[in-house]
Design a protein around this motif. Structure first.
Motif, mmCIF file in Angstrom:
data_model
loop_
_atom_site.group_PDB
_atom_site.id
_atom_site.type_symbol
_atom_site.label_atom_id
_atom_site.label_comp_id
_atom_site.label_asym_id
_atom_site.label_seq_id
_atom_site.Cartn_x
_atom_site.Cartn_y
_atom_site.Cartn_z
ATOM 1 N N GLY A 26 0.919 -1.147 -0.189
ATOM 2 C CA GLY A 26 -0.010 0.047 -0.086
ATOM 3 C C GLY A 26 0.864 1.012 0.016
ATOM 4 N N GLU A 38 -4.100 7.296 -2.279
ATOM 5 C CA GLU A 38 -3.836 6.089 -1.754
ATOM 6 C C GLU A 38 -4.070 5.206 -2.869
ATOM 7 O OE1 GLU A 38 -5.330 5.559 2.761
ATOM 8 O OE2 GLU A 38 -6.924 6.174 1.305
ATOM 9 N N SER A 40 -3.113 0.494 -3.432
ATOM 10 C CA SER A 40 -2.937 -0.848 -2.705
ATOM 11 C C SER A 40 -2.957 -1.921 -3.794
ATOM 12 C CB SER A 40 -3.943 -0.820 -1.751
ATOM 13 O OG SER A 40 -5.294 -0.923 -2.125
#
Length: 105
Positions: A26, A38, A40
């Motif tokens: 991540g 973000e 991941s």
């Protein structure tokens, strides 16, 4: 400038990672305490793998080799973000670790 440099941590080697550990990989970027990006799992790993594959093939076709100590930059996975003077950036990268930077004018 579009890029003011890069932050280097401790070197990472293939033996440092257990099989499958990147499934939980991540990346989180925070600006002044708020998350601005973000990524991941497969999305993160695919970008790194495709960059390394391209580099391997290009160097092979040119008959070139990497030398010990060279740094490989795999490109920017998240979008580029503008930062203002006097701000704090934190990047958390599982499983590699984190970095915190303070920019001042």
């Amino acid at each position: 400038a579009i890029n003011g440099g890069f932050v280097a941590g401790n070197p990472a080697f293939a033996d440092d990672f257990s099989p499958g550990c990147l499934r939980d990989a991540g990346l989180s970027i925070q600006l002044n305490g708020g998350v601005i990006d973000e990524y991941s799992g497969p999305q993160l790993v695919h970008t790194i793998n495709s960059s390394l594959k391209w580099l391997h093939e290009m160097m092979r076709d040119r008959g070139e080799r990497l030398e010990a100590g060279q740094v490989i930059l795999t490109g920017s996975i998240p979008a580029l973000h503008t930062i203002e003077e006097n701000c704090e950036i934190r990047v958390d990268s599982r499983p590699l670790g984190s970095v915190h930077m303070t920019f001042t004018s």
